[in-house]
Each structure stands twice: as structure tokens, then as C-alpha cells.
Design an enzyme around this catalytic site. Structure first.
Site, PDB file in Angstrom:
ATOM      1  N   ARG A   1      -0.898  -1.994  -6.887  1.00 56.93           N
ATOM      2  CA  ARG A   1      -1.190  -3.096  -5.974  1.00 56.93           C
ATOM      3  C   ARG A   1      -2.139  -4.104  -6.638  1.00 56.93           C
ATOM      4  O   ARG A   1      -1.948  -5.312  -6.553  1.00 56.93           O
ATOM      5  CB  ARG A   1      -1.802  -2.526  -4.690  1.00 56.93           C
ATOM      6  CG  ARG A   1      -2.139  -3.541  -3.617  1.00 56.93           C
ATOM      7  CD  ARG A   1      -2.456  -2.775  -2.332  1.00 56.93           C
ATOM      8  NE  ARG A   1      -3.237  -3.546  -1.372  1.00 56.93           N
ATOM      9  CZ  ARG A   1      -2.719  -4.350  -0.455  1.00 56.93           C
ATOM     10  NH1 ARG A   1      -1.408  -4.537  -0.397  1.00 56.93           N
ATOM     11  NH2 ARG A   1      -3.493  -4.989   0.402  1.00 56.93           N
TER      12      ARG A   1
ATOM     13  N   LYS B   1      -2.401  -2.568   7.982  1.00 58.12           N
ATOM     14  CA  LYS B   1      -3.484  -2.043   8.811  1.00 58.12           C
ATOM     15  C   LYS B   1      -3.438  -2.689  10.192  1.00 58.12           C
ATOM     16  O   LYS B   1      -3.189  -3.870  10.327  1.00 58.12           O
ATOM     17  CB  LYS B   1      -4.828  -2.317   8.126  1.00 58.12           C
ATOM     18  CG  LYS B   1      -4.995  -1.582   6.796  1.00 58.12           C
ATOM     19  CD  LYS B   1      -6.331  -1.880   6.154  1.00 58.12           C
ATOM     20  CE  LYS B   1      -6.506  -1.103   4.854  1.00 58.12           C
ATOM     21  NZ  LYS B   1      -7.791  -1.396   4.184  1.00 58.12           N
TER      22      LYS B   1
ATOM     23  N   HIS C   1      -3.949  -9.293   3.447  1.00 57.17           N
ATOM     24  CA  HIS C   1      -5.389  -9.363   3.684  1.00 57.17           C
ATOM     25  C   HIS C   1      -5.672 -10.283   4.869  1.00 57.17           C
ATOM     26  O   HIS C   1      -5.115 -11.372   4.963  1.00 57.17           O
ATOM     27  CB  HIS C   1      -6.122  -9.901   2.451  1.00 57.17           C
ATOM     28  CG  HIS C   1      -6.208  -8.918   1.340  1.00 57.17           C
ATOM     29  ND1 HIS C   1      -6.456  -9.279   0.027  1.00 57.17           N
ATOM     30  CD2 HIS C   1      -6.080  -7.557   1.318  1.00 57.17           C
ATOM     31  CE1 HIS C   1      -6.468  -8.201  -0.739  1.00 57.17           C
ATOM     32  NE2 HIS C   1      -6.249  -7.157   0.026  1.00 57.17           N
TER      33      HIS C   1
ATOM     34  N   TYR D   1      -9.837 -10.769  -6.851  1.00 60.48           N
ATOM     35  CA  TYR D   1      -8.872 -10.720  -7.947  1.00 60.48           C
ATOM     36  C   TYR D   1      -9.026 -11.916  -8.874  1.00 60.48           C
ATOM     37  O   TYR D   1      -8.691 -11.841 -10.049  1.00 60.48           O
ATOM     38  CB  TYR D   1      -7.441 -10.657  -7.399  1.00 60.48           C
ATOM     39  CG  TYR D   1      -7.128  -9.368  -6.710  1.00 60.48           C
ATOM     40  CD1 TYR D   1      -6.831  -8.216  -7.429  1.00 60.48           C
ATOM     41  CD2 TYR D   1      -7.155  -9.273  -5.326  1.00 60.48           C
ATOM     42  CE1 TYR D   1      -6.558  -7.018  -6.793  1.00 60.48           C
ATOM     43  CE2 TYR D   1      -6.878  -8.082  -4.678  1.00 60.48           C
ATOM     44  CZ  TYR D   1      -6.584  -6.957  -5.415  1.00 60.48           C
ATOM     45  OH  TYR D   1      -6.328  -5.777  -4.785  1.00 60.48           O
TER      46      TYR D   1
ATOM     47  N   ARG E   1       0.861  -1.175   0.000  1.00 63.62           N
ATOM     48  CA  ARG E   1       0.000   0.000   0.000  1.00 63.62           C
ATOM     49  C   ARG E   1       0.903   1.233   0.000  1.00 63.62           C
ATOM     50  O   ARG E   1       2.036   1.188   0.488  1.00 63.62           O
ATOM     51  CB  ARG E   1      -0.905   0.020   1.232  1.00 63.62           C
ATOM     52  CG  ARG E   1      -1.845  -1.185   1.343  1.00 63.62           C
ATOM     53  CD  ARG E   1      -2.652  -1.085   2.642  1.00 63.62           C
ATOM     54  NE  ARG E   1      -3.575  -2.202   2.784  1.00 63.62           N
ATOM     55  CZ  ARG E   1      -3.304  -3.340   3.416  1.00 63.62           C
ATOM     56  NH1 ARG E   1      -2.105  -3.514   3.973  1.00 63.62           N
ATOM     57  NH2 ARG E   1      -4.209  -4.311   3.516  1.00 63.62           N
TER      58      ARG E   1
ATOM     59  N   HIS F   1      -2.907   2.368  -5.712  1.00 66.93           N
ATOM     60  CA  HIS F   1      -3.627   1.110  -5.561  1.00 66.93           C
ATOM     61  C   HIS F   1      -3.684   0.342  -6.884  1.00 66.93           C
ATOM     62  O   HIS F   1      -3.827  -0.881  -6.883  1.00 66.93           O
ATOM     63  CB  HIS F   1      -5.037   1.363  -5.026  1.00 66.93           C
ATOM     64  CG  HIS F   1      -5.338   0.593  -3.775  1.00 66.93           C
ATOM     65  ND1 HIS F   1      -4.605   0.726  -2.619  1.00 66.93           N
ATOM     66  CD2 HIS F   1      -6.280  -0.337  -3.503  1.00 66.93           C
ATOM     67  CE1 HIS F   1      -5.090  -0.081  -1.689  1.00 66.93           C
ATOM     68  NE2 HIS F   1      -6.100  -0.745  -2.203  1.00 66.93           N
TER      69      HIS F   1
END
Length: 308
Positions: A255, A181, A278, A287, A155, A252
Site C-alpha cells: 500500500r 474503515k 484517507h 507520502y 488494505r 501495508h
């Protein structure tokens, strides 16, 4: 008997006086409920107690399909209209205008699943080649930044938050420590192109950009401070413009391209999940829809029995 138009006027008065809705919001409710009243009239319903769950569900179908007087609505617009209808029936039950709520179990349509936008490999490579003004320290920084973004799937916040000590480029298994995150850390391999670009930046450019305020920050701005997310974004946009890439490009996008190209190359979705950081594989599986879509296009154009 409670007539629908009269009950809706009472509900709109409630929204105005009791809820204090803004004029624009109230106008949207009025427009949506007027269409609902028209639907009930077409169904021959002039008593609010006669409205059934099937009638409300049929209204939702009409919203999505459209008719002679109305274009079809997307999932989000249809859901907004249904919110007005559900609120109206809930109010009518609470105020004793009816004995049941026929809309309580009618659920809004699920939002359309937006597929991530990935660039073709040729466009990614063109952007990387176009990074920065040739022959400058910032050009080396920009190339290293973009190579690392695409090469690791980081990110933008993870990339600009890197310190030099987060890199391990001196071994056969080069890697970078990314903080995602919630402060969750993950170790991601770094490919040879990104290693070469970052190494060139560290040796030939970062020492020239560094100042007393640089600390351990990896990517520095022209004043020696840590590069910001906004400035990193601008680096990518300028490179895309120089490369002649017309698609909307954001950090993004790199990414998304990283993940899609891995899956196209045969990577397991759970491996990609780990690389992207994730928490759930469900997030990563979106994806796979992109790669399936690519397969469909290839099949439709290449297989002799696929063409109509």
C-alpha cells in the site's frame, strides 16, 4: 522551604500507596525524577518554589541533547520522563507544597514522523513474479491477490473482504469496489496487470477451489473458505522470501509502495488520498515526505554544485 528530594520522596510514596503503580513503573518514575533532581542541583536550586518554567524546559532540552553522563533521548523517551516531572509538580501544587506549577506549560516533544516504507519498483515486481508455487491453483490466487494489493493500494482487510461481485473487469475502465474503515466505500481503478492476474484466477483457479461454503468470496483458501488476513499476509511474506527481498515486508508495504510510486510518477496528492480512502489529505501528505527525500538524494548525487 521544600527541598526537591524530600518532595519527590513524598510523591513516590503517593504513587505507591494511593495510585498502586506497578514496581516497574514506579522504578521508571524514580529513575526519571532522580535525574530531574540532579538537574535542579546543577542549577543551584534547593527550594521547590524556586523552580521556573524555564528550568523545566531546560531539563527537556538536556534530555534530548544528552550530556557526559547520559546519552540523548529520543522524543518518546524524553516525553515519558517529562510526564513524570509534570506529574510531580502537579502533585506538589495540589498538596500545597508549592504555590505554582512550573511544568504545566512545558509540552513534550512531538513524536518523530515515521515515514512509510516503500519498496523500489524492481523489488515489488520481483515479489509479484515470485507469488505462489508455479503451476498450481494457489499460485494463480496468490498472484492475483498481490497484483490487486499493489495495483489498487487496498488494505489487506479490504482485499480479503472482496466478493466477486465487487469487481468490474469486463469494461475498458476496470474497477473494484473497496470497503474501508467505517464501511466507507470507494471505487478504485484496476490496471491491466491486476486485471489479467485476477481474470486468470477467476477462470482457471477459483472454480477448482470453490466449495459449498465459498459464497461470493473472491479470494478462497484451499478448503474453499474466504482467505483470512493472516493467510494473505503469509502469501506476501513467502513471495518476498522467494524473491530475495530482505526488507521487512507486510501488506501495508505494498500500500505504501502504491502511494509512493504514484506520487513519484506525478500524481496529485488529493488523487492519491481518494485512492487510499484517507479521510484527510493530511494523512496522505506523509507520502510526499518520502518523495521529497528521494528528490534530495538524487539532487545530492547528481547536481554538480550539490556535492561538497
Amino acid at each position: 522551604m521544600t527541598e526537591p528530594p524530600r518532595a519527590i520522596r513524598t510523591y513516590l510514596d503517593h504513587l505507591l500507596v494511593e495510585r498502586g503503580l506497578a514496581d516497574n513503573t514506579l522504578a521508571s518514575y524514580r529513575r526519571d525524577l532522580r535525574r530531574y533532581v540532579e538537574h535542579l542541583a546543577q542549577q543551584g536550586i534547593d527550594d521547590l518554589d524556586a523552580v521556573t518554567e524555564a528550568c523545566v524546559a531546560e531539563f527537556l532540552v538536556r534530555l534530548r541533547e544528552g550530556d557526559a553522563d547520559h546519552p540523548p533521548l529520543g522524543a518518546a523517551s524524553a516525553a515519558r520522563t517529562l510526564v513524570a516531572v509534570r506529574g510531580f509538580h502537579r502533585f506538589a501544587l495540589r498538596d500545597g507544597l508549592v504555590g505554582h506549577d512550573p511544568a504545566a506549560q512545558v509540552k513534550p516533544p512531538p513524536p518523530a514522523k515515521r515515514l512509510p516504507k516503500a519498496l523500489p519498483l524492481a523489488e515489488v515486481e520481483a515479489i509479484l513474479e515470485a507469488a505462489g508455487s508455479p503451476g498450481t491453483h494457489l499460485a494463480l490466487r496468490d498472484r492475483a491477490l498481490l497484483e490487486l494489493l499493489y495495483g489498487t493500494g487496498a488494505r489487506i482487510s479490504e482485499a480479503v473482504g472482496l466478493d466477486v461481485d465487487d469487481l468490474d473487469l469486463d469494461t475498458e475502465h476496470a474497477a473494484v469496489l473497496l470497503r474501508g474503515k467505517g464501511g466507507k466505500e470507494r471505487l478504485v481503478p484496476v490496471g491491466s496487470f491486476a486485471v489479467a492476474a485476477v481474470d486468470a484466477y477467476l477462470v482457471r483457479a477459483r472454480p477448482e477451489l470453490a466449495s459449498s461454503t465459498s459464497g461470493g468470496a473472491l479470494f478462497l483458501n484451499s478448503r474453499g473458505g474466504r482467505l483470512s488476513r493472516q493467510s494473505a499476509w503469509a502469501v506476501l511474506v513467502k513471495a518476498a522470501d522467494r524473491a530475495g527481498v530482505t526488507a521487512d515486508v507486510s501488506p501495508h508495504t505494498l500500500r505504501h509502495s502504491f502511494a509512493t510510486h504514484l506520487l513519484d510518477g506525478g500524481a496529485d496528492v488529493r488523487v492519491v488520498q481518494e485512492l487510499l480512502g484517507h479521510a484527510s489529505v493530511t494523512t496522505t501528505q506523509v507520502y510526499t515526505l518520502v518523495t521529497v527525500d528521494n528528490l534530495r538524494q538524487v539532487f545530492a548525487t547528481a547536481h554538480p554544485r550539490a556535492r561538497s
